[in-house]
Design an enzyme around this catalytic site. Structure first.
Site, PDB file in Angstrom:
ATOM      1  N   CYS A 147       0.839  -1.203   0.000  1.00  0.00           N
ATOM      2  CA  CYS A 147       0.000   0.000   0.000  1.00  0.00           C
ATOM      3  C   CYS A 147       0.875   1.254   0.000  1.00  0.00           C
ATOM      4  CB  CYS A 147      -0.926  -0.010   1.209  1.00  0.00           C
ATOM      5  SG  CYS A 147      -1.935   1.484   1.342  1.00  0.00           S
ATOM      6  N   CYS A 150      -0.301   4.130   2.220  1.00  0.00           N
ATOM      7  CA  CYS A 150      -0.041   3.921   3.646  1.00  0.00           C
ATOM      8  C   CYS A 150       1.435   4.137   3.978  1.00  0.00           C
ATOM      9  CB  CYS A 150      -0.405   2.486   4.059  1.00  0.00           C
ATOM     10  SG  CYS A 150      -1.935   1.872   3.366  1.00  0.00           S
ATOM     11  N   ASP A 151       2.315   3.600   3.161  1.00  0.00           N
ATOM     12  CA  ASP A 151       3.721   3.509   3.561  1.00  0.00           C
ATOM     13  C   ASP A 151       4.671   4.413   2.781  1.00  0.00           C
ATOM     14  OD1 ASP A 151       2.927   1.578   5.373  1.00  0.00           O
ATOM     15  OD2 ASP A 151       3.196  -0.055   3.946  1.00  0.00           O
TER      16      ASP A 151
END
Ligand code: NAP
Length: 321
Positions: A147, A150-151
């Site tokens: 993701c 997200c990261d």
């Protein structure tokens, strides 16, 4: 597998019938249960093999509102679980092996028990496809991510790899150039599956380098990823890239196998919603990544859980009236 009853505020050992059963315990499932339990609907979550869902495999979560300093994925999910139990949800850590939505009450069979419910919320999520390269599992959440949203911010000024040739891979590669020094796109063919507009955007981006007909052989590192070995399958040449991370963007598999033949699915296997969170079966609802292949965020899954719970409550109230 034995059903493990975790709820501290009930004695559900003999209880098999609920107002609502939620299948899946990610952000969608927990949020739905918090809402239905607060609405005094007797709620059971059957959590499945990975209680907490995809966030149990991540480290820092910086984009879930309410945590000024960020929170670890597993901590966030543990907190959601505790909140659900405190509000009155019963949680059983067991796997659903069969469902029968043909008659009411609906029947849900786990490895150890059969349960009945007036309504069901399917919140089983989707599973990111794995590359299957050596080191992928070992370095998961230590440089290997599924993701970018997200990261991505954890990879500032680093060189990184994105695997895949679809819209997700292009979108992630472009997004990651905001943080990364350089993004290598590794694709197994010499032609992208992504839409023309996404291809053009990626080709125009000077930070992105494409490696065609190339597969990932091995992910190496110490505490975190430091190198990725790739192979050009046409030239039969191996190259080692010095990179800090790998974003795998080769698609997701919705966890809908159990529901085939009973619930309408779209052409990619995701649950096809009819009216807000309703499925084609009256009384069966869906929430989160199991139907949403567009946003796929913890916060959007949680929001869909809330919506499904409100729809369940309304449905149950209308049936009683
Ligand atoms: P996708 O379209 O199925 O593409 C998956 C890509 O990963 C393909 O290039 C495929 O290669 C590759 N791949 C699959 N398995 C692989 C493996 N084992 N090893 C190496 N490569 C592998 O998946 P997606 O990109 O996640 O998109 C899913 C859907 O969402 C699509 O309909 C897409 O259009 C849509 N979407 C749209 C947007 C947007 O419009 N902005 C953004 C994201 C997603 P091959 O090409 O060789 O098969």
């Amino acid at each position: 597998m034995q059903a493990e009853i975790r709820s501290e505020n009930k004695k559900p050992e003999t209880k098999r019938k609920f107002d609502v059963i939620i299948i899946g315990a990610g952000p969608a499932g927990y949020t739905a249960s918090i809402y239905t339990s607060r609405a005094k609907r007797d709620t059971l979550i059957i959590s499945g093999v990975l209680p907490g869902g995809q966030l149990m495999l991540t480290t820092e979560v910086e984009n879930f509102p309410g945590f000024a300093k960020g929170i670890l994925g597993p901590e966030l999910m543990t907190a959601m679980r505790e909140q659900a139990v405190r509000i009155g949800t019963t949680i059983i850590d067991d796997e659903v092996v069969n469902v029968d939505f043909r008659h009411k009450p609906f029947k849900i069979l786990t490895y150890s028990e059969e349960y009945e419910a007036d309504t069901v919320i399917i919140a089983t999520g989707a599973t990111p496809r794995k590359i299957g390269a050596k080191g992928e599992q070992e370095f998961s959440a230590r440089g290997v991510s599924y993701c970018a949203t997200c990261d991505g911010p954890f990879f500032k000024n680093q060189d990184i790899v994105v695997a895949g040739g679809g819209d997700s891979a292009m979108e992630e590669a472009i997004f990651l150039t905001k943080f990364a020094n350089k993004v290598h796109v590794i694709h197994r063919k010499d032609i992208l599956r992504a839409s023309k507009v996404m291809q053009d955007r990626a080709f125009e981006n000077k930070k992105i380098q494409f490696h065609w007909n190339t597969v990932i052989e091995e992910i190496k590192g110490n505490q975190k990823v430091t190198q990725i070995t790739v192979k050009d399958t046409v030239a039969n040449k191996i190259e080692t890239l010095e990179v800090g991370g790998l974003f795998v963007a080769i698609g997701h598999e919705p966890n809908t196998k159990l529901f085939k033949g009973q619930i309408d699915l779209d052409d990619q296997g995701y649950i096809a919603l009819k009216n807000h969170t309703h499925t084609n079966v009256e009384g069966v609802f869906a929430a989160g990544d199991v139907h949403d292949h567009r946003y796929r965020q913890a916060i959007t899954a949680a929001a869909f859980g809330c919506m499904a719970a409100i729809d369940v409550d309304k449905y149950l109230s209308e049936r009683k009236a």
